[in-house]
Structure formats: C-alpha cells, structure tokens
Design an enzyme around this catalytic site. Structure first.
Site, PDB file in Angstrom:
ATOM      1  N   LYS A  15       2.313  -3.403   6.455  1.00  0.00           N
ATOM      2  CA  LYS A  15       2.539  -3.543   5.010  1.00  0.00           C
ATOM      3  C   LYS A  15       4.035  -3.453   4.709  1.00  0.00           C
ATOM      4  O   LYS A  15       4.556  -4.204   3.882  1.00  0.00           O
ATOM      5  CB  LYS A  15       1.757  -2.474   4.241  1.00  0.00           C
ATOM      6  CG  LYS A  15       0.267  -2.726   4.230  1.00  0.00           C
ATOM      7  CD  LYS A  15      -0.074  -3.956   3.385  1.00  0.00           C
ATOM      8  CE  LYS A  15      -1.452  -4.479   3.614  1.00  0.00           C
ATOM      9  NZ  LYS A  15      -1.764  -5.701   2.898  1.00  0.00           N
TER      10      LYS A  15
ATOM     11  N   TYR B 231      -1.155  -0.106  10.542  1.00  0.00           N
ATOM     12  CA  TYR B 231      -1.517  -0.727   9.261  1.00  0.00           C
ATOM     13  C   TYR B 231      -0.351  -0.585   8.265  1.00  0.00           C
ATOM     14  O   TYR B 231       0.102  -1.573   7.677  1.00  0.00           O
ATOM     15  CB  TYR B 231      -2.786  -0.078   8.697  1.00  0.00           C
ATOM     16  CG  TYR B 231      -3.035  -0.468   7.252  1.00  0.00           C
ATOM     17  CD1 TYR B 231      -3.376  -1.776   6.915  1.00  0.00           C
ATOM     18  CD2 TYR B 231      -2.894   0.466   6.222  1.00  0.00           C
ATOM     19  CE1 TYR B 231      -3.581  -2.142   5.578  1.00  0.00           C
ATOM     20  CE2 TYR B 231      -3.100   0.113   4.888  1.00  0.00           C
ATOM     21  CZ  TYR B 231      -3.441  -1.192   4.580  1.00  0.00           C
ATOM     22  OH  TYR B 231      -3.631  -1.558   3.257  1.00  0.00           O
TER      23      TYR B 231
ATOM     24  N   SER C 277       0.836  -1.193   0.000  1.00  0.00           N
ATOM     25  CA  SER C 277       0.000   0.000   0.000  1.00  0.00           C
ATOM     26  C   SER C 277       0.876   1.250   0.000  1.00  0.00           C
ATOM     27  O   SER C 277       2.000   1.232   0.526  1.00  0.00           O
ATOM     28  CB  SER C 277      -0.855  -0.024   1.268  1.00  0.00           C
ATOM     29  OG  SER C 277      -1.402   1.237   1.506  1.00  0.00           O
TER      30      SER C 277
HETATM   31  N1  LIG Z   1      -8.872  -0.971  -0.747  1.00  0.00           N
HETATM   32  C1  LIG Z   1      -7.818  -0.160  -0.819  1.00  0.00           C
HETATM   33  O1  LIG Z   1      -7.961   1.030  -1.103  1.00  0.00           O
HETATM   34  C2  LIG Z   1      -6.414  -0.718  -0.591  1.00  0.00           C
HETATM   35  C3  LIG Z   1      -5.302   0.157  -0.763  1.00  0.00           C
HETATM   36  C4  LIG Z   1      -4.019  -0.360  -0.569  1.00  0.00           C
HETATM   37  C5  LIG Z   1      -3.839  -1.691  -0.226  1.00  0.00           C
HETATM   38  N2  LIG Z   1      -4.921  -2.499  -0.049  1.00  0.00           N
HETATM   39  C6  LIG Z   1      -4.697  -3.906   0.303  1.00  0.00           C
HETATM   40  O2  LIG Z   1      -5.372  -4.723  -0.614  1.00  0.00           O
HETATM   41  C7  LIG Z   1      -5.772  -5.944   0.016  1.00  0.00           C
HETATM   42  C8  LIG Z   1      -7.243  -6.207  -0.247  1.00  0.00           C
HETATM   43  O3  LIG Z   1      -7.997  -5.110   0.221  1.00  0.00           O
HETATM   44  P1  LIG Z   1      -9.569  -4.969  -0.026  1.00  0.00           P
HETATM   45  O4  LIG Z   1      -9.856  -3.519  -0.148  1.00  0.00           O
HETATM   46  O5  LIG Z   1      -9.999  -5.899  -1.075  1.00  0.00           O
HETATM   47  O6  LIG Z   1     -10.098  -5.439   1.407  1.00  0.00           O
HETATM   48  P2  LIG Z   1     -11.231  -6.525   1.786  1.00  0.00           P
HETATM   49  O7  LIG Z   1     -11.412  -6.425   3.258  1.00  0.00           O
HETATM   50  O8  LIG Z   1     -12.415  -6.360   0.902  1.00  0.00           O
HETATM   51  O9  LIG Z   1     -10.494  -7.877   1.404  1.00  0.00           O
HETATM   52  C9  LIG Z   1      -9.660  -8.598   2.283  1.00  0.00           C
HETATM   53  C10 LIG Z   1     -10.071 -10.055   2.169  1.00  0.00           C
HETATM   54  O10 LIG Z   1      -9.182 -10.863   2.948  1.00  0.00           O
HETATM   55  C11 LIG Z   1      -9.964 -11.755   3.739  1.00  0.00           C
HETATM   56  N3  LIG Z   1      -9.121 -12.039   4.915  1.00  0.00           N
HETATM   57  C12 LIG Z   1      -8.705 -11.168   5.864  1.00  0.00           C
HETATM   58  N4  LIG Z   1      -7.893 -11.793   6.740  1.00  0.00           N
HETATM   59  C13 LIG Z   1      -7.784 -13.098   6.325  1.00  0.00           C
HETATM   60  C14 LIG Z   1      -7.065 -14.235   6.780  1.00  0.00           C
HETATM   61  N5  LIG Z   1      -6.277 -14.169   7.873  1.00  0.00           N
HETATM   62  N6  LIG Z   1      -7.181 -15.390   6.101  1.00  0.00           N
HETATM   63  C15 LIG Z   1      -7.965 -15.482   4.992  1.00  0.00           C
HETATM   64  N7  LIG Z   1      -8.666 -14.437   4.508  1.00  0.00           N
HETATM   65  C16 LIG Z   1      -8.571 -13.257   5.165  1.00  0.00           C
HETATM   66  C17 LIG Z   1     -11.266 -11.026   4.014  1.00  0.00           C
HETATM   67  O11 LIG Z   1     -12.336 -11.894   4.325  1.00  0.00           O
HETATM   68  C18 LIG Z   1     -11.486 -10.307   2.699  1.00  0.00           C
HETATM   69  O12 LIG Z   1     -12.191 -11.111   1.774  1.00  0.00           O
HETATM   70  C19 LIG Z   1      -5.409  -5.804   1.490  1.00  0.00           C
HETATM   71  O13 LIG Z   1      -4.180  -6.451   1.701  1.00  0.00           O
HETATM   72  C20 LIG Z   1      -5.260  -4.295   1.653  1.00  0.00           C
HETATM   73  O14 LIG Z   1      -4.382  -3.995   2.699  1.00  0.00           O
HETATM   74  C21 LIG Z   1      -6.198  -2.055  -0.230  1.00  0.00           C
END
Ligand SMILES: NC(=O)c1ccc[n+]([C@@H]2O[C@H](COP(=O)([O-])OP(=O)(O)OC[C@H]3O[C@@H](n4cnc5c(N)ncnc54)[C@H](O)[C@@H]3O)[C@@H](O)[C@H]2O)c1
Length: 327
Positions: free
Chosen positions: A145, A141, A117
């Site tokens: 990362k 957070y 991120s």
């Molecule tokens: N959404 C954003 O703007 C953004 C920006 C930068 C980075 N990210 C990163 O992208 C990734 C996905 O984000 P997102 O927005 O889709 O979030 P989200 O919460 O929709 O998706 C995360 C998924 O991981 C699953 N999960 C969480 N912990 C788990 C575990 N221990 N074992 C198995 N499954 C698990 C959840 O059920 C969910 O389906 C994350 O790593 C997040 O840090 C997101």
C-alpha cells in the site's frame, strides 16, 4: 465524467459504485471476481471481468467507455496471507497498479484515486495518526500500500494526473445486505462467527496500555467511506494536473475491542463477554485517525456511528446465516 472502478465488485468497491451512480456519475467496473461478487452491482453498472494486469483489456475499457477518472480498489488485502506469500501481494498490488497507471497515462486520464490503508503507518505510538505521521508498515500488505502510494504520486506528477490516496481505517457495516463483507478477517464478522457457533468473542491481548487493556481502533462505516470517495473524486476536478493528496478516512474516535464486543452483545442479544487471549504480533495498542485534513480540504466528516456499523453488519450476517438469528 466516467469513472473506472477497479475492484468494484468487492465489499468497498460495490459501495463506491453505488454511491457514485446514486449521485449521477457514470461508472464502469473492472473486476476479476477473485474475491468479488458480480451480484453486488446494480443493473445500471457495467461489469468487465478481467485483471488490472491486462494492459490490452485496460486500453479497450478506457477507450470504449470514455473513462476520465479511475478509482482503484482492486487488491489483495489479507495481512497474514501477505506474510506467507509476499510475491503474490507485490505482483497483484504493485504489478497490477503499474500496468493500470501505464494505461491511464497512455489514455490521458487525469484523475486517479487509490485505496490505501492505515496499514502504511505500522504501529505508531501516537494519540491521533496524522497523514504526516511517519509510515513504517510491518507486513508485506502494508508495504504494497505504501509503495503503491509512491507509485501513484510519481506517475501522477510525471503524467499530469491529479491523485488522491485514501488511507482507510477499520471499515465495517453495509448499506444493504447484498453488498456486505463476506470475509471473516475483520473484527466485527469475526465476533459474529464465534457467536453463531455459540462461542464467546475472542480478544487478543488485554494488557495493552489503553483504558480497558484491549486495542483501540477507529471504525468507519462503509457508506461514509463510499461517500468520501465521491467527494474526493469530484474534488479532484478542481485540482491542478499532477497535484497529489493523501487523506486519512476514519471517524477520529477510538473504540476498544472490549467496547466493540459489548456493543455486539447488545445488538445481537447474545452474551458477548469476551474470552481473553494472548496478544497477536504486530497489533498496535491504538490506531486512531486524525481526520482534520478531510474536514479542511473537503468539509467532510463521517456521519454514522459504530452502532450503525454493527447493526447493518448483523442484519447482513443473519441473512447469510439464518441459524444465527434463530439461536
Ligand atoms: N476492508 C478493509 O477494512 C480495508 C481497509 C483498508 C484498505 N482496504 C483496501 O480497500 C480495497 C478494497 O477492499 P475490500 O475490503 O473491498 O476487499 P475485497 O476483496 O472485497 O475487494 C477487492 C476486489 O478487487 C478484486 N480484485 C483483486 N485483484 C484484482 C485484479 N488484479 N484485477 C481486478 N480485480 C481484482 C476482487 O475480486 C474484489 O472484488 C483494497 O485495496 C484494500 O486493500 C480495505
């Protein structure tokens, strides 16, 4: 190749699963459904419900599906929650990743993509953030990362796994309503939520040293982000064992919160003149990616603009909140 997509029932993961299967890759999703939604996945995508911290389950899934590469998206991602409960974030994001990497090394999987991120950079005072801009995260957070990236690179080097850490900037939009972001922690759904209640969008800080005084961010459409995963995943096949890549994924263009509010007003047909509120601690004035490395390494650039992000997100929002369209 068969790719294990952890967190594949989440907002971004489901788009990645869709992009990869659409391009003919075999995938299997591991998700504990803590924030994920099984219905986001198409019928052609097998879902294993469980945690990345469950070594026995991981060993079974890697072997039974003949997994040859991993895209690791599963994580906790709420900045505020990470400040309140850092132990949860280190346990889930670092503990889960450690177990997953142990299983990957033991199974001889040779490719690994990690969802990082822009939060790893903290609040750098630069026009464009390059991958060499020093990392100084300002919340647990972002720390998880950054530490996750260290872990991925070190394990990759030690076990001959080629790795890529993708540093996403602000992700928005949806490829179809079923896959959309159901949370309201990002700015676009936050604006929609206020408009649906008949309230003006709120802007935190109007006295930043930016052209209109509000924070400037780099927004990337989730479809473009999913495509970047596909391109990098395939690109890893040509990399040396243990080689690592760190890549910003954004559009390289800044959009201010005020500009975004105006666009939301146009798309939704609602007056969206924002209400000015105080600054929030920890918000950088500007966070815009340099996207040169993705272009140089993979000839990849984002195709979709902010209007497409807002339009697709609004269409999804209205399906879940029919009262929003009726207003
Ligand atoms: N959404 C954003 O703007 C953004 C920006 C930068 C980075 N990210 C990163 O992208 C990734 C996905 O984000 P997102 O927005 O889709 O979030 P989200 O919460 O929709 O998706 C995360 C998924 O991981 C699953 N999960 C969480 N912990 C788990 C575990 N221990 N074992 C198995 N499954 C698990 C959840 O059920 C969910 O389906 C994350 O790593 C997040 O840090 C997101």
């Amino acid at each position: 190749m068969t790719w294990l997509i952890t967190g594949g029932a989440g907002y971004i993961g489901a788009h990645v699963a869709r992009a990869m299967t659409g391009a003919g890759e075999r995938v299997v999703v591991l998700d504990d459904l803590s924030t994920g939604i099984a219905e986001r996945l198409g019928p052609d995508v097998p879902l294993v419900r469980g945690s990345t911290a469950d070594r026995g389950l991981l060993d079974r899934v890697l072997a039974e599906h003949g997994v040859t590469g991993v895209v690791h998206l599963a994580a906790k991602k709420q900045v505020g929650e990470s400040v309140e409960d850092p132990l949860l974030y280190y346990r889930e994001n670092i503990g889960g990743l450690t177990v997953l990497l142990e299983a990957v090394a033991a199974a001889g999987v040779r490719r690994f993509l990690f969802s990082s991120s822009a939060a790893v950079y903290g609040v750098p005072d630069v026009e464009h953030i390059t991958e060499d801009t020093p990392c100084a995260p300002i919340n647990p957070y972002g720390e998880t990362k950054l530490a996750g990236e260290w872990l991925v690179r070190a394990a990759g080097r030690a076990h001959g796994v080629s790795t890529a850490c993708l540093r996403y900037f602000n992700v928005a939009g949806a490829s179809e309503p079923r896959l959309s972001d159901t949370g309201t922690s990002n700015v676009v759904p936050m604006f929609f939520e206020r408009l649906t209640r008949g309230e003006a969008p709120r802007v935190f800080g109007t006295d930043y040293p930016t052209p209109d005084g509000t924070c400037v961010r780099d927004y990337v459409h989730v479809d473009d982000l999913a495509d970047a995963h596909l391109v990098v995943a395939r690109g890893l096949l040509a990399r040396e064992p243990g080689e690592d890549l760190t890549l910003n994924v954004g559009r390289g263009e800044g959009v201010s919160v005020r500009e975004l509010a105006a666009l939301v007003g146009e798309v939704t047909g609602r007056p969206a003149e924002p209400l000015a509120g105080p600054r929030r601690p920890g918000d950088a004035a500007r966070a815009v990616a340099s996207v040169e490395r993705m272009t140089r390494e993979f000839d990849w650039t984002a195709r979709l603009g902010v209007r497409e992000m807002v339009e697709s997100a609004w269409a999804a929002w209205c399906l879940r909140h029919p009262q929003a369209r009726a207003m």
